[in-house]
Motif scaffolding. Structure first.
Motif, PDB file in Angstrom:
ATOM      1  N   ASP A   1      13.304   5.955   1.484  1.00 53.97           N
ATOM      2  CA  ASP A   1      12.602   4.726   1.132  1.00 53.97           C
ATOM      3  C   ASP A   1      11.724   4.239   2.286  1.00 53.97           C
ATOM      4  O   ASP A   1      10.614   3.758   2.076  1.00 53.97           O
ATOM      5  CB  ASP A   1      13.602   3.628   0.755  1.00 53.97           C
ATOM      6  CG  ASP A   1      14.243   3.917  -0.599  1.00 53.97           C
ATOM      7  OD1 ASP A   1      13.690   4.760  -1.340  1.00 53.97           O
ATOM      8  OD2 ASP A   1      15.288   3.316  -0.894  1.00 53.97           O
ATOM      9  N   ASP A   4       8.602   6.279   2.422  1.00 50.80           N
ATOM     10  CA  ASP A   4       7.732   5.959   1.295  1.00 50.80           C
ATOM     11  C   ASP A   4       6.938   4.679   1.570  1.00 50.80           C
ATOM     12  O   ASP A   4       5.788   4.540   1.147  1.00 50.80           O
ATOM     13  CB  ASP A   4       8.573   5.799   0.040  1.00 50.80           C
ATOM     14  CG  ASP A   4       7.722   5.778  -1.222  1.00 50.80           C
ATOM     15  OD1 ASP A   4       6.569   6.251  -1.157  1.00 50.80           O
ATOM     16  OD2 ASP A   4       8.206   5.289  -2.257  1.00 50.80           O
ATOM     17  N   GLN A   5       7.520   3.733   2.299  1.00 49.40           N
ATOM     18  CA  GLN A   5       6.886   2.448   2.559  1.00 49.40           C
ATOM     19  C   GLN A   5       6.065   2.424   3.846  1.00 49.40           C
ATOM     20  O   GLN A   5       5.355   1.466   4.120  1.00 49.40           O
ATOM     21  CB  GLN A   5       7.963   1.347   2.639  1.00 49.40           C
ATOM     22  CG  GLN A   5       8.749   1.163   1.341  1.00 49.40           C
ATOM     23  CD  GLN A   5       9.955   0.258   1.518  1.00 49.40           C
ATOM     24  OE1 GLN A   5      10.062  -0.458   2.516  1.00 49.40           O
ATOM     25  NE2 GLN A   5      10.866   0.287   0.558  1.00 49.40           N
ATOM     26  N   LYS A   9      -0.823   4.956   5.721  1.00 48.61           N
ATOM     27  CA  LYS A   9      -0.581   6.361   5.417  1.00 48.61           C
ATOM     28  C   LYS A   9      -1.753   7.260   5.816  1.00 48.61           C
ATOM     29  O   LYS A   9      -1.556   8.346   6.367  1.00 48.61           O
ATOM     30  CB  LYS A   9      -0.257   6.522   3.931  1.00 48.61           C
ATOM     31  CG  LYS A   9       1.086   5.919   3.510  1.00 48.61           C
ATOM     32  CD  LYS A   9       1.356   6.135   2.040  1.00 48.61           C
ATOM     33  CE  LYS A   9       2.782   5.703   1.647  1.00 48.61           C
ATOM     34  NZ  LYS A   9       3.036   4.288   1.881  1.00 48.61           N
ATOM     35  N   LEU A  37       6.739  14.267   3.917  1.00 46.00           N
ATOM     36  CA  LEU A  37       5.989  13.084   3.509  1.00 46.00           C
ATOM     37  C   LEU A  37       5.326  13.289   2.152  1.00 46.00           C
ATOM     38  O   LEU A  37       5.309  12.387   1.308  1.00 46.00           O
ATOM     39  CB  LEU A  37       4.920  12.742   4.557  1.00 46.00           C
ATOM     40  CG  LEU A  37       5.428  12.259   5.917  1.00 46.00           C
ATOM     41  CD1 LEU A  37       4.256  12.082   6.884  1.00 46.00           C
ATOM     42  CD2 LEU A  37       6.205  10.958   5.785  1.00 46.00           C
ATOM     43  N   PHE A  40       6.601  12.545  -1.487  1.00 47.83           N
ATOM     44  CA  PHE A  40       6.487  11.224  -2.096  1.00 47.83           C
ATOM     45  C   PHE A  40       5.137  11.118  -2.811  1.00 47.83           C
ATOM     46  O   PHE A  40       4.089  11.498  -2.272  1.00 47.83           O
ATOM     47  CB  PHE A  40       6.578  10.120  -1.030  1.00 47.83           C
ATOM     48  CG  PHE A  40       7.910  10.020  -0.350  1.00 47.83           C
ATOM     49  CD1 PHE A  40       8.955   9.287  -0.921  1.00 47.83           C
ATOM     50  CD2 PHE A  40       8.134  10.648   0.873  1.00 47.83           C
ATOM     51  CE1 PHE A  40      10.181   9.192  -0.291  1.00 47.83           C
ATOM     52  CE2 PHE A  40       9.351  10.552   1.511  1.00 47.83           C
ATOM     53  CZ  PHE A  40      10.389   9.828   0.931  1.00 47.83           C
ATOM     54  N   ASP A  41       5.135  10.561  -4.011  1.00 46.38           N
ATOM     55  CA  ASP A  41       3.895  10.398  -4.774  1.00 46.38           C
ATOM     56  C   ASP A  41       2.887   9.520  -4.036  1.00 46.38           C
ATOM     57  O   ASP A  41       1.674   9.747  -4.118  1.00 46.38           O
ATOM     58  CB  ASP A  41       4.200   9.777  -6.144  1.00 46.38           C
ATOM     59  CG  ASP A  41       4.931  10.739  -7.070  1.00 46.38           C
ATOM     60  OD1 ASP A  41       4.865  11.970  -6.807  1.00 46.38           O
ATOM     61  OD2 ASP A  41       5.563  10.262  -8.039  1.00 46.38           O
ATOM     62  N   SER A  42       3.375   8.497  -3.311  1.00 51.25           N
ATOM     63  CA  SER A  42       2.468   7.577  -2.616  1.00 51.25           C
ATOM     64  C   SER A  42       1.678   8.306  -1.527  1.00 51.25           C
ATOM     65  O   SER A  42       0.473   8.063  -1.349  1.00 51.25           O
ATOM     66  CB  SER A  42       3.258   6.421  -1.999  1.00 51.25           C
ATOM     67  OG  SER A  42       4.252   6.905  -1.105  1.00 51.25           O
ATOM     68  N   TRP A  43       2.355   9.215  -0.802  1.00 47.96           N
ATOM     69  CA  TRP A  43       1.668   9.976   0.247  1.00 47.96           C
ATOM     70  C   TRP A  43       0.712  10.999  -0.362  1.00 47.96           C
ATOM     71  O   TRP A  43      -0.388  11.221   0.146  1.00 47.96           O
ATOM     72  CB  TRP A  43       2.692  10.669   1.149  1.00 47.96           C
ATOM     73  CG  TRP A  43       3.399   9.729   2.082  1.00 47.96           C
ATOM     74  CD1 TRP A  43       4.541   9.021   1.844  1.00 47.96           C
ATOM     75  CD2 TRP A  43       2.989   9.384   3.403  1.00 47.96           C
ATOM     76  NE1 TRP A  43       4.888   8.268   2.919  1.00 47.96           N
ATOM     77  CE2 TRP A  43       3.950   8.466   3.913  1.00 47.96           C
ATOM     78  CE3 TRP A  43       1.933   9.754   4.223  1.00 47.96           C
ATOM     79  CZ2 TRP A  43       3.869   7.923   5.184  1.00 47.96           C
ATOM     80  CZ3 TRP A  43       1.838   9.205   5.505  1.00 47.96           C
ATOM     81  CH2 TRP A  43       2.798   8.304   5.974  1.00 47.96           C
TER      82      TRP A  43
END
Length: 505
Positions: A1, A4-5, A9, A37, A40-43
């Motif tokens: 988590d 991810d935050q 990025k 990294l 994660f979808d965000s990265w």
């Protein structure tokens, strides 16, 4: 988590890719971290949104599901650059550099088996973007999406390195470096540039710079401001008798026309009208000097290039020049000779001065101290008055009699003290420990000796400055213009040195 935050990025990914390229001993760790990294979808979303990050990550993480069509989509470079320039204004940058890498030609081979695996790395003020690697190819075609960099000052540089990807350490295949102040302000056709630091090889690319600009509203203006890029093929309207002038140099390696920034155009124009033989542009402009006679030529420690003064009937040109290749590219007056080629460049408002017909032969007009958009505001508003007097402070070098200008911040300090009737000003350790005596005679003193100082009032920001000097034990300001042995020294005032008389009030 927590991973991810983690933010920002994009910056973290750029940093990791840069470490991977520069520090071979950390490559396995960086690759493992990137793989983690990008789980994660965000990265992954951030990596996909930037063509440079996408190219770098794709070389290291083969399962990245990233579309590769971004670079191939139809683009409008002028609009891309204009939008980026508008964004740059809000962040405090002076402008945006646009770089699009297209292809390499005849690159050197640094691999013992097979051919080089080239990629291109572009760096501006510590930020780095790169293309993808093309394996086993000495004539790679990247056709990459544009890279856009905000820049904080015109004296910054763009560094471009062509590299060969290797397992242990990447090898250099050549490099290029461009001063931001010399980059064209319109996106022109792709050009090939001979790579430095390599026996052979060329890089084909597009490059442009746009000054930071406010977003236009209806009619292209907002609160009196205007966009800094004039759309290609749409000349700005002017009166029937209006004329503009620009100064350019010819890059001897590529034949590119490089316009001078506005401050230096003022300086060159003033010297040209005054009949000066040479103008020193100073350390801020690569230590260059421009020879005016018998041929206009810019010289630096690295060599020389031809210089062109061109008068225009529209502010965005275009400017046309005939060039010919000998040992390098030079201007030519022979328009029909064998080997002669034509170079054309459209201009932005920051690269032209409006000519005052009443001031021809007397140096640039007072209105030339304003950028073109402000000149139009003056014409539209008769109550808006132009400054009538500028002040510059100069000292006379006692050994050579050359005029040396005080920087604007020092000049303001001297002007304030002079206006207040003070007897002397201590300039402190940051200015050679100098102290300037203001009365009864203006003189600068340091531990190494003294020199005479002059306060000059000038009609335009670029001068010229004129001082009468006489030689005794050393050179001093002459007590009277008609005295025996008096000589006159002329110098154009460097950009951003003169101050308005009202600055010290």
């Amino acid at each position: 988590d927590l991973l991810d935050q983690l933010e920002p990025k994009a910056f973290i990914l750029e940093f990791l890719l840069d470490i991977y390229e520069r520090k071979s001993k950390f490559r396995s760790r960086v690759s493992a971290l990137l793989t983690r990294l990008l789980s994660f979808d965000s990265w992954r979303s951030v990596a996909k949104s930037d063509p440079s990050l996408q190219a770098g990550v794709r070389d290291l993480v083969v399962d990245l599901d990233a579309p590769q069509t971004a670079a191939k989509q139809a683009r409008d470079p002028a609009n891309d650059l204009k939008r980026a320039a508008m964004n740059a204004a809000s962040s405090g940058a002076v402008g945006v550099v646009y770089v699009r890498i297209i292809a390499g030609h005849n690159l050197i081979n640094t691999d013992s088996t097979g051919c080089s695996d080239p990629y291109v790395r572009v760096a501006v003020e510590g930020r780095t973007k790169r293309t993808e690697v093309i394996t086993d190819n000495l004539n790679p075609c990247w056709d990459a999406a544009p890279f856009l960099f905000e820049v904080s000052a015109l004296d910054k540089a763009v560094r471009i390195d062509v590299m060969d990807r290797d397992f242990m350490k990447d090898d250099a295949l050549g490099h290029l470096e461009f001063a931001v102040a010399r980059i064209p302000t319109t996106v022109t056709r792709p050009m090939r540039h001979r790579l430095n630091g390599a026996a052979h090889g060329e890089l084909e690319m597009e490059m442009a710079f746009a000054h930071a600009a406010s977003a236009p509203s209806d009619g292209g203006t907002k609160n009196g401001s205007r966009p800094s890029i004039i759309p290609k093929g749409k000349p700005t309207a002017g009166g029937a008798n209006d004329r503009w002038v620009t100064w350019l140099s010819v890059d001897p390696r590529s034949s590119r026309l490089d316009p001078y920034p506005l401050d230096y155009i003022r300086l060159l124009e003033t010297a040209w009208h005054a009949g000066d033989n040479k103008v020193d542009l100073g350390a801020a402009f690569f230590g260059a000097s421009v020879q005016m006679n018998p041929k206009m030529l810019q010289r630096t420690v690295k060599g020389s290039r031809d210089v062109l003064r061109s008068e225009l009937t529209t502010p965005n040109g275009p400017v046309k020049a005939h060039v010919i290749k000998g040992k390098d590219w030079r201007l030519t007056g022979e328009t029909s000779a064998s080997g002669v080629e034509v170079r054309e460049l459209e201009l932005s408002p920051e690269q032209v001065l409006k000519i005052d017909p009443t001031a021809v032969g007397q140096g640039p007009s007072q209105s030339a101290s304003f950028p073109m958009d402000q000149q139009e505001d003056v014409a539209a508003n008769p109550e808006m008055t132009l400054p009538q007097k500028w002040v510059t402070w100069v000292s006379v070098e006692p050994r050579t009699s050359s005029l040396q200008f005080y920087p604007a911040e020092v000049a303001r300090k001297l002007e304030a003290a002079w206006s207040a009737g003070e007897a002397a000003v201590d300039l402190g350790k940051t200015f050679h420990g100098a102290k300037v005596q203001l009365r009864p005679k203006i003189m600068q003193r340091t531990a190494n000796g003294s020199r005479d100082v002059c306060r000059l009032q000038i009609d335009t920001q670029s001068g010229p400055a004129v001082v009468n000097v006489v030689k005794d034990k050393d050179w001093r300001v002459a007590p009277a213009a008609g005295a025996n042995g008096v000589e006159q020294r002329h110098a154009s005032v460097p950009p951003k040195v003169a101050i308005l008389k009202t600055d010290s009030i």
